[in-house]
Design an enzyme around this catalytic site. Sequence first.
Site, PDB file in Angstrom:
ATOM      1  N   TRP A 238      31.172  30.209  33.814  1.00  0.00           N
ATOM      2  CA  TRP A 238      32.286  29.240  33.765  1.00  0.00           C
ATOM      3  C   TRP A 238      33.538  29.937  34.287  1.00  0.00           C
ATOM      4  O   TRP A 238      34.068  30.832  33.643  1.00  0.00           O
ATOM      5  CB  TRP A 238      32.468  28.774  32.320  1.00  0.00           C
ATOM      6  N   ASP A 239      33.994  29.479  35.445  1.00  0.00           N
ATOM      7  CA  ASP A 239      35.104  30.168  36.119  1.00  0.00           C
ATOM      8  C   ASP A 239      36.400  29.368  35.985  1.00  0.00           C
ATOM      9  O   ASP A 239      36.392  28.177  35.662  1.00  0.00           O
ATOM     10  CB  ASP A 239      34.734  30.339  37.599  1.00  0.00           C
TER      11      ASP A 239
ATOM     12  N   TRP B 277      45.214  40.418  39.348  1.00  0.00           N
ATOM     13  CA  TRP B 277      43.881  40.098  39.838  1.00  0.00           C
ATOM     14  C   TRP B 277      43.309  41.324  40.575  1.00  0.00           C
ATOM     15  O   TRP B 277      44.034  42.002  41.300  1.00  0.00           O
ATOM     16  CB  TRP B 277      43.945  38.884  40.791  1.00  0.00           C
TER      17      TRP B 277
ATOM     18  N   ASP C 239      36.960  40.991  39.631  1.00  0.00           N
ATOM     19  CA  ASP C 239      36.406  40.775  40.971  1.00  0.00           C
ATOM     20  C   ASP C 239      36.357  42.083  41.745  1.00  0.00           C
ATOM     21  O   ASP C 239      35.799  42.136  42.845  1.00  0.00           O
ATOM     22  CB  ASP C 239      37.248  39.753  41.738  1.00  0.00           C
TER      23      ASP C 239
ATOM     24  N   ASP D 199      25.949  31.368  42.559  1.00  0.00           N
ATOM     25  CA  ASP D 199      27.399  31.312  42.335  1.00  0.00           C
ATOM     26  C   ASP D 199      27.991  30.130  43.092  1.00  0.00           C
ATOM     27  O   ASP D 199      27.299  29.159  43.430  1.00  0.00           O
ATOM     28  CB  ASP D 199      28.020  32.666  42.747  1.00  0.00           C
TER      29      ASP D 199
HETATM   30  C1  GLA Z   1      35.924  34.025  41.165  1.00  0.00           C
HETATM   31  C2  GLA Z   1      34.917  34.879  40.436  1.00  0.00           C
HETATM   32  C3  GLA Z   1      33.897  35.411  41.433  1.00  0.00           C
HETATM   33  C4  GLA Z   1      33.232  34.250  42.140  1.00  0.00           C
HETATM   34  C5  GLA Z   1      34.271  33.389  42.822  1.00  0.00           C
HETATM   35  C6  GLA Z   1      33.648  32.151  43.420  1.00  0.00           C
HETATM   36  O1  GLA Z   1      36.739  34.791  41.976  1.00  0.00           O
HETATM   37  O2  GLA Z   1      35.540  35.913  39.751  1.00  0.00           O
HETATM   38  O3  GLA Z   1      32.927  36.200  40.785  1.00  0.00           O
HETATM   39  O4  GLA Z   1      32.500  33.496  41.216  1.00  0.00           O
HETATM   40  O5  GLA Z   1      35.278  32.993  41.902  1.00  0.00           O
HETATM   41  O6  GLA Z   1      34.565  31.331  44.023  1.00  0.00           O
END
Ligand code: GLA
Length: 696
Positions: free
Chosen positions: A451-452, A175, A521, A340
């Site tokens: 969509w996460d 990550w 991220d 977000d």
């Molecule tokens: C993940 C995504 C981020 C954001 C967070 C929100 O880490 O990669 O861009 O959307 O979730 O909790």
Amino acid sequence: MPITILDQRWILETDQSAYVLGLNTAGKLAHIWWGARLPRAVDYPRPVDPGEWSSFDTAAHRTPLEYPGWGGTDYTEPCLKVTFADGVRDTVLDYAGSQLVNGELPELILTLRDRDYPLRVDLHYRLHETTNLIERWVVVTHEGSQPVTLERVFSAQWHLPADGTYTLRHTVGRWNDEMRLVREPLMPGCKVLESRRLTSSHHANPWFSVDRGSTDENQGEVWFGALVWSGNWKLAAEVTEFGATRLSMGVNDWDFAWTLHAGETFTTPACLAGYTHYGYGAASRLCHDYIRSEVLPHGKTLHPVLYNAWEAVQFAVDEPSQMRLADLAAEMGVELFVVDDGWFKGRENDRAGLGDWTPDLRKFPRGLGPLIQKVHDCGMRFGLWVEPEMVNANSDLFRAHPDWVIQFPTRARTEARNQMILNLARTDVQNHLIDTLDRLLSENAIDFIKWDMNRNVSEPGWQTVDGDPREFWVRYVQGLYRVWGTLRNRHAQIFWQGCSGGGGRADLGILHLADQLWTSDNTDAKARLRIQEGFSQLFPANVMEAWVTDAGAGNTSLSFRFHVSMCGSLGVGGALDCWSAAEREEARSWIELYKSIRPVVQQGYQYRLLSLQQGPFAALNYVSKDGSQGVLFAFHLDEPGPAVFPRLRLRGLDPQAVYRVEGVEDTRSGAAWMEDGLDLGLGCLESTVRRIERVD
Ligand code: GLA
């Protein structure tokens, strides 16, 4: 003819490559050729039976079987492992017929059958002639009555020419640090890359590239491929003691089993692979073209410049503050405003709310409608973040359906980021998600969904399963595809962004559903450059969503950060209300420039000129498909400096045509820009973007 049948050989030809297989003198379906296309079909070799080396090394072990089942005296990596109802665990696959399919693309099916048991294995080959890709998948059919257990069903085994020693390129990561490009020799033994986490790609990506000799970006043989799958996967790159190199790829057999009842079939995901003798760059461009033209739902549509305040405000989202940001974003020329995490019921922090996809009335007392209206009135599209596969213990959904989560009831369950995973292998869970999200999309004028999926699977228990619980890993992904696919079909106008804590689910499977991916991220521009280089090996620039944020603002200028993000699908994620008017004006001008070069960046050919693997420099240029426009980006990173920025030779221009490179007085032929190049004289932490234009 792309597929020729000649003397018990099947010759599959794309524009520049050929893939040949046939029946050897022992009647086995064996691999023959994968490499350059020869002018005459008769010139491809014939498969031979290699015979026995010793009683320990039999012919079975030395034959490059096209799709080996585990059995007999073949101890190399098999593609298929089966347990029959009577306990027999040996497979003997014989060739049983072939069929040419008259579809949109040339397709061949070769059928194998077990010699003693009613099991049929259909090997599918589909040719993508212009992108030089071969798509393979397998359908296993149980034609008997007693159940059969599949314990491994790979999509393909790819054999490399027998006379080589090879180097494997792949990506590793974690990550915030995805897509680290690794290059290592393949030695005798088996190199395994895989995912056991359900998500496909933070730690390794289901993509490979193999070369030999002196291959580089611009020349040399490359064999490359990727699995079209968003779940557990495995790549086994094996070099046998006889020097044969094979890559087997498919759904991971770790904790996998699948029961086939009478008449049932199992269809593997597809594995795509290609060959080029024009280096890593050409391999990437073939993949980029394929993804844009045949995978992405809106592959030809230019992606809008977006704003997303996640990094600036985290969960502190509400109607007034988002409206203020919308005004600032619109003034800068942003085209898509995305809200977000933090907008839904009870979502004050990451301990509550997931599962309840209705607006939080304390933050949005009037619902999302007024904000969406405001965003639309500002001339922007409206986007929203969801994480449908997850649930917090503190949510109405979990209180109503505690049995929907993945867990072993006798074990403590891991709640990574305080959340649990809904079991998308279950049809009732899938139906609930379809209904809930369909309502959200129908009741609100939403143009874009991010969509996460913010954690990996652990303790993979399925409490109500009626069958082998190890089917979970595959059924979950099938369930995910069903939910997302149904929503896509019902709301065809929506653009989707795939995300899993950054780049945790970056694969060809998800790109059939998502138009773009959140790359990482990590938005620090210097770190991003390296991540983007790894990402570009397989994915085109339009897929690569890249935001300019405040990360690294202490050591990189706003222009440097914009240049990095302009190499992909540009977004902004900084705290705009803390930016000065001058910074917002600068941002506006970069966005304006980006819009003018966007067709070339997002839809053109990409050439990597300088790699961070070789020094503190990165450069790449893009060229439109007709060769008339280009864009050059170059970056000088400070470490380990100070170093002199090298002379840059451009790529992909028409050698005969005359081009102007912005900032250089003389116009020169494409050949001169490519052979002689130019000096940019970039100092530490400087960067540049230059338009290239054909002028003759
Ligand atoms: C993940 C995504 C981020 C954001 C967070 C929100 O880490 O990669 O861009 O959307 O979730 O909790």
